[in-house]
Write a protein that holds these residues in place. Structure first.
Motif, PDB file in Angstrom:
ATOM      1  N   PHE A  95       0.939  -1.155  -0.052  1.00 47.28           N
ATOM      2  CA  PHE A  95       0.125   0.034   0.035  1.00 47.28           C
ATOM      3  C   PHE A  95       0.825   1.217  -0.139  1.00 47.28           C
ATOM      4  O   PHE A  95       0.734   2.147  -0.776  1.00 47.28           O
ATOM      5  CB  PHE A  95      -0.896   0.130   1.236  1.00 47.28           C
ATOM      6  N   MET A  96       1.980   1.507   0.746  1.00 44.56           N
ATOM      7  CA  MET A  96       2.660   2.517   0.850  1.00 44.56           C
ATOM      8  C   MET A  96       3.379   2.815  -0.279  1.00 44.56           C
ATOM      9  O   MET A  96       3.499   3.929  -0.749  1.00 44.56           O
ATOM     10  CB  MET A  96       3.651   2.452   1.974  1.00 44.56           C
ATOM     11  N   ASP A  97       4.134   1.831  -1.217  1.00 43.20           N
ATOM     12  CA  ASP A  97       4.420   1.691  -2.407  1.00 43.20           C
ATOM     13  C   ASP A  97       3.588   2.296  -3.548  1.00 43.20           C
ATOM     14  O   ASP A  97       3.900   3.257  -4.165  1.00 43.20           O
ATOM     15  CB  ASP A  97       5.198   0.699  -2.724  1.00 43.20           C
ATOM     16  N   TYR A  98       2.445   1.465  -3.732  1.00 43.43           N
ATOM     17  CA  TYR A  98       1.595   1.652  -4.860  1.00 43.43           C
ATOM     18  C   TYR A  98       0.824   2.862  -4.502  1.00 43.43           C
ATOM     19  O   TYR A  98       0.374   3.801  -5.313  1.00 43.43           O
ATOM     20  CB  TYR A  98       0.901   0.699  -5.334  1.00 43.43           C
TER      21      TYR A  98
ATOM     22  N   GLU B 218       8.513   2.543  10.818  1.00 36.82           N
ATOM     23  CA  GLU B 218       9.594   2.930   9.678  1.00 36.82           C
ATOM     24  C   GLU B 218       9.752   1.744   8.889  1.00 36.82           C
ATOM     25  O   GLU B 218       9.720   0.605   9.001  1.00 36.82           O
ATOM     26  CB  GLU B 218      10.876   3.042  10.371  1.00 36.82           C
ATOM     27  N   TYR B 219       9.325   2.171   7.505  1.00 38.43           N
ATOM     28  CA  TYR B 219       9.654   1.011   6.544  1.00 38.43           C
ATOM     29  C   TYR B 219      10.034   2.167   5.094  1.00 38.43           C
ATOM     30  O   TYR B 219      10.870   1.842   4.449  1.00 38.43           O
ATOM     31  CB  TYR B 219       8.041   0.521   6.107  1.00 38.43           C
ATOM     32  N   PHE B 220       9.492   3.116   4.975  1.00 36.65           N
ATOM     33  CA  PHE B 220       9.505   4.176   3.728  1.00 36.65           C
ATOM     34  C   PHE B 220      10.661   4.930   3.941  1.00 36.65           C
ATOM     35  O   PHE B 220      10.596   5.920   3.242  1.00 36.65           O
ATOM     36  CB  PHE B 220       8.099   4.893   3.748  1.00 36.65           C
ATOM     37  N   ARG B 221      11.569   4.754   4.700  1.00 31.21           N
ATOM     38  CA  ARG B 221      12.742   5.943   5.131  1.00 31.21           C
ATOM     39  C   ARG B 221      13.418   6.747   4.016  1.00 31.21           C
ATOM     40  O   ARG B 221      13.510   7.909   4.000  1.00 31.21           O
ATOM     41  CB  ARG B 221      13.581   5.158   6.068  1.00 31.21           C
ATOM     42  N   LEU B 222      13.745   5.728   3.004  1.00 33.85           N
ATOM     43  CA  LEU B 222      14.628   6.124   1.988  1.00 33.85           C
ATOM     44  C   LEU B 222      13.661   7.201   0.895  1.00 33.85           C
ATOM     45  O   LEU B 222      14.351   8.008   0.483  1.00 33.85           O
ATOM     46  CB  LEU B 222      15.076   5.071   1.005  1.00 33.85           C
ATOM     47  N   PHE B 223      12.305   6.939   0.943  1.00 33.57           N
ATOM     48  CA  PHE B 223      11.789   7.770   0.113  1.00 33.57           C
ATOM     49  C   PHE B 223      10.686   8.774   0.703  1.00 33.57           C
ATOM     50  O   PHE B 223       9.916   9.489   0.193  1.00 33.57           O
ATOM     51  CB  PHE B 223      10.805   6.844  -0.981  1.00 33.57           C
TER      52      PHE B 223
ATOM     53  N   PRO C 264      11.138  11.153   2.546  1.00 28.62           N
ATOM     54  CA  PRO C 264      11.229  12.824   2.284  1.00 28.62           C
ATOM     55  C   PRO C 264      10.480  13.279   0.887  1.00 28.62           C
ATOM     56  O   PRO C 264       9.722  14.330   1.022  1.00 28.62           O
ATOM     57  CB  PRO C 264      12.585  13.125   2.010  1.00 28.62           C
ATOM     58  N   GLU C 265      10.036  12.360  -0.047  1.00 29.34           N
ATOM     59  CA  GLU C 265       9.458  12.513  -1.150  1.00 29.34           C
ATOM     60  C   GLU C 265       8.097  12.744  -0.764  1.00 29.34           C
ATOM     61  O   GLU C 265       7.114  13.426  -1.353  1.00 29.34           O
ATOM     62  CB  GLU C 265       9.651  11.511  -2.104  1.00 29.34           C
ATOM     63  N   VAL C 266       7.621  11.741  -0.075  1.00 29.74           N
ATOM     64  CA  VAL C 266       6.154  11.783   0.557  1.00 29.74           C
ATOM     65  C   VAL C 266       5.798  13.073   1.040  1.00 29.74           C
ATOM     66  O   VAL C 266       4.872  13.782   0.767  1.00 29.74           O
ATOM     67  CB  VAL C 266       5.982  10.673   1.666  1.00 29.74           C
ATOM     68  N   MET C 267       6.552  13.626   2.180  1.00 29.34           N
ATOM     69  CA  MET C 267       6.295  14.670   3.077  1.00 29.34           C
ATOM     70  C   MET C 267       6.522  16.044   1.735  1.00 29.34           C
ATOM     71  O   MET C 267       5.557  16.864   1.940  1.00 29.34           O
ATOM     72  CB  MET C 267       7.530  15.127   3.941  1.00 29.34           C
ATOM     73  N   ASP C 268       7.458  16.073   1.059  1.00 33.44           N
ATOM     74  CA  ASP C 268       7.557  16.999  -0.070  1.00 33.44           C
ATOM     75  C   ASP C 268       6.299  17.107  -0.783  1.00 33.44           C
ATOM     76  O   ASP C 268       5.728  18.235  -1.214  1.00 33.44           O
ATOM     77  CB  ASP C 268       8.770  16.898  -0.966  1.00 33.44           C
TER      78      ASP C 268
END
Length: 252
Positions: free
Chosen positions: A138-141, A173-178, A180-184
């Motif tokens: 879900f987080m990825d897609y 935590e799972y989406f750590r690498l990406f 910042p893109e989510v927040m932006d």
């Protein structure tokens, strides 16, 4: 593996009510009390097993996955084709429609994915994609779908999806690498796409929820100022002033 749908005599996309009706009808015909024949008793037992499988949402989901794989393998052996998308399109349950959205999203049918997501959101109160996928999927897609919703001008729905991802990441935590893109992307939607593109009521809902997501004092002050303007347009001068005073305190 027995075909539970075939045993009950219903289509794969049958509703729960259709499955119950089919079971009751056949149960009356095959119940051991109505016939002492051994063959009828075996048919009744198969019917009960099929009904137990399809009447339980989790068991039905597992059966459907296995059913699809069997159909696909059979089609390959016979040299014919089995179209997974066509199979999903024929089904009307929420899980299948949710899987159709992500399938289209990953097979260059982004417009179809957005249209189906909007249709399901409007027609089914409480429709949530996260219910039908693993947290990671879900987080990825979901993030990809949020990007597409922004491109289609569906800013409120995009923010709602991003909010779910943000809350999931904060809880585990799972989406750590990406992340910042989510927040932006969420920040861009909230700062540049909310005002003027939806009703003040929906805009207020978005900014109020954003205050709980930890964007920081500068962003929170911005949201509060925008909330003040929206409340003033709605005729609530007192709440407008409270928002603006809170924005000043944060900014200062």
């Amino acid at each position: 593996m027995e075909d539970c749908y075939g045993i009950l005599g219903v289509r794969p996309g049958a509703t729960a009510a259709e499955i119950r009706r089919a079971y009751r009808t056949k149960a009356k015909q095959l119940h051991p009390d109505a016939s002492r024949r051994e063959e009828t008793t075996r048919q009744f037992q198969r019917l009960v097993r099929a009904y137990e499988t399809l009447s339980d949402s989790k068991q039905r989901s597992l059966f459907d996955e296995a059913f699809f794989m069997r159909q696909h393998a059979r089609a390959r052996r016979s040299g014919s084709s089995f179209d997974y998308r066509t199979w999903l399109l024929a089904r009307q349950d929420e899980e299948s429609r949710a899987k159709l959205i992500f399938f289209d999203l990953m097979h260059e049918r982004e417009d179809d994915a957005v249209a189906e997501f909007k249709r399901m959101s409007m027609q089914h109160a409480g429709f949530r994609l996260a219910k039908w996928f693993t947290r990671e999927d879900f987080m990825d897609y979901g993030f990809i779908l949020a990007e597409e919703l922004v491109l289609h001008g569906e800013y409120y729905d995009a923010f709602v999806l991003l909010e779910q991802i943000i809350r999931m990441e904060r809880s585990y935590e799972y989406f750590r690498l990406f992340f910042p893109e989510v927040m932006d992307l969420a920040r861009t939607v909230l700062r540049q796409r909310i005002e003027g593109n939806m009703s003040d009521e929906l805009a207020l809902d978005s900014w109020e929820r954003a205050l709980e997501l930890g964007f920081g004092s500068r962003d929170d002050a911005f949201f509060l100022r925008k909330m003040g303007g929206a409340y003033r347009r709605l005729g609530d001068e007192r709440t407008a002033r409270l928002c603006e005073e809170a924005a000043v305190r944060l900014a200062g």
